[in-house]
Enzyme design. Structure first.
Site, PDB file in Angstrom:
ATOM      1  N   TYR A   1       0.807  -1.225   0.000  1.00  0.00           N
ATOM      2  CA  TYR A   1       0.000   0.000   0.000  1.00  0.00           C
ATOM      3  C   TYR A   1       0.836   1.270   0.000  1.00  0.00           C
ATOM      4  O   TYR A   1       0.290   2.370   0.074  1.00  0.00           O
ATOM      5  CB  TYR A   1      -0.911   0.008   1.239  1.00  0.00           C
ATOM      6  CG  TYR A   1      -0.135  -0.217   2.520  1.00  0.00           C
ATOM      7  CD1 TYR A   1       0.492   0.835   3.172  1.00  0.00           C
ATOM      8  CD2 TYR A   1       0.004  -1.498   3.046  1.00  0.00           C
ATOM      9  CE1 TYR A   1       1.239   0.628   4.321  1.00  0.00           C
ATOM     10  CE2 TYR A   1       0.743  -1.717   4.197  1.00  0.00           C
ATOM     11  CZ  TYR A   1       1.347  -0.653   4.830  1.00  0.00           C
ATOM     12  OH  TYR A   1       2.081  -0.860   5.970  1.00  0.00           O
ATOM     13  N   GLY A   2       2.160   1.131  -0.092  1.00  0.00           N
ATOM     14  CA  GLY A   2       3.028   2.305   0.002  1.00  0.00           C
ATOM     15  C   GLY A   2       4.142   2.275  -1.005  1.00  0.00           C
ATOM     16  O   GLY A   2       3.924   2.135  -2.207  1.00  0.00           O
ATOM     17  N   THR A   3       5.365   2.388  -0.517  1.00  0.00           N
ATOM     18  CA  THR A   3       6.532   2.551  -1.390  1.00  0.00           C
ATOM     19  C   THR A   3       6.857   1.316  -2.230  1.00  0.00           C
ATOM     20  O   THR A   3       7.672   1.401  -3.145  1.00  0.00           O
ATOM     21  CB  THR A   3       7.777   2.964  -0.582  1.00  0.00           C
ATOM     22  OG1 THR A   3       8.143   1.899   0.295  1.00  0.00           O
ATOM     23  CG2 THR A   3       7.530   4.238   0.209  1.00  0.00           C
ATOM     24  N   LEU A   4       6.228   0.181  -1.959  1.00  0.00           N
ATOM     25  CA  LEU A   4       6.445  -1.020  -2.771  1.00  0.00           C
ATOM     26  C   LEU A   4       5.544  -1.071  -4.000  1.00  0.00           C
ATOM     27  O   LEU A   4       5.759  -1.894  -4.898  1.00  0.00           O
ATOM     28  CB  LEU A   4       6.227  -2.287  -1.934  1.00  0.00           C
ATOM     29  CG  LEU A   4       7.249  -2.568  -0.842  1.00  0.00           C
ATOM     30  CD1 LEU A   4       6.798  -3.726   0.032  1.00  0.00           C
ATOM     31  CD2 LEU A   4       8.618  -2.846  -1.440  1.00  0.00           C
TER      32      LEU A   4
ATOM     33  N   GLU B   1      11.521  -4.559   5.414  1.00  0.00           N
ATOM     34  CA  GLU B   1      10.470  -3.886   6.179  1.00  0.00           C
ATOM     35  C   GLU B   1      10.762  -3.829   7.684  1.00  0.00           C
ATOM     36  O   GLU B   1       9.998  -3.240   8.435  1.00  0.00           O
ATOM     37  CB  GLU B   1       9.114  -4.555   5.937  1.00  0.00           C
ATOM     38  CG  GLU B   1       8.611  -4.425   4.507  1.00  0.00           C
ATOM     39  CD  GLU B   1       8.129  -3.015   4.167  1.00  0.00           C
ATOM     40  OE1 GLU B   1       8.136  -2.137   5.045  1.00  0.00           O
ATOM     41  OE2 GLU B   1       7.743  -2.802   3.005  1.00  0.00           O
TER      42      GLU B   1
END
Length: 123
Positions: free
Chosen positions: A8-11, A76
């Site tokens: 849901y983010g930088t990935l 992570e």
């Protein structure tokens, strides 16, 4: 063994850390069930449970192999207590699937509330 992973983010595709998903399989766009929201943890988001949320969090589902999952756990900070990888309920069509996500293990009190969708700041 492969795992379905919600990011849901930088990935996400086109974002700064997407290269960590190289060689893995994009399944499709997804959203959590209501009850989750995002906070800015310092240039990257953290998802947390929020009973008041009515829309959920947007992201992507990826099929990742065990080697990639181990590398993502390292990236992570799972062993450092930054995130926990745990099952997360998604809205249809993924509601019957076992999907995992990196959930923030850090306190979010005082952090900026992002809401439903992470837009990566321009660098």
């Amino acid at each position: 063994m492969e795992t379905l992973l919600f990011v849901y983010g930088t990935l996400k595709r086109g974002y700064s850390n997407h290269a960590h998903l190289a060689g893995q399989t994009y399944v499709g766009p997804a959203r959590t069930v209501p009850g989750f929201t995002l906070y800015d943890l310092g240039g990257y988001p953290g998802i947390v449970a929020d009973p008041a949320d009515r829309v959920g969090v947007g992201g992507e589902v990826w099929r990742v192999d065990s080697a990639a999952l181990a590398a993502l756990d390292q990236f992570e900070g799972v062993h450092e207590g930054l995130y926990r990888r745990e099952p997360l309920r998604l809205a249809p069509p993924y509601d019957a699937e076992q999907v995992e996500a990196y959930v923030s293990a850090l306190p979010v009190l005082g952090r900026p509330h992002v809401g439903a969708d992470w837009i990566e700041p321009r660098r």
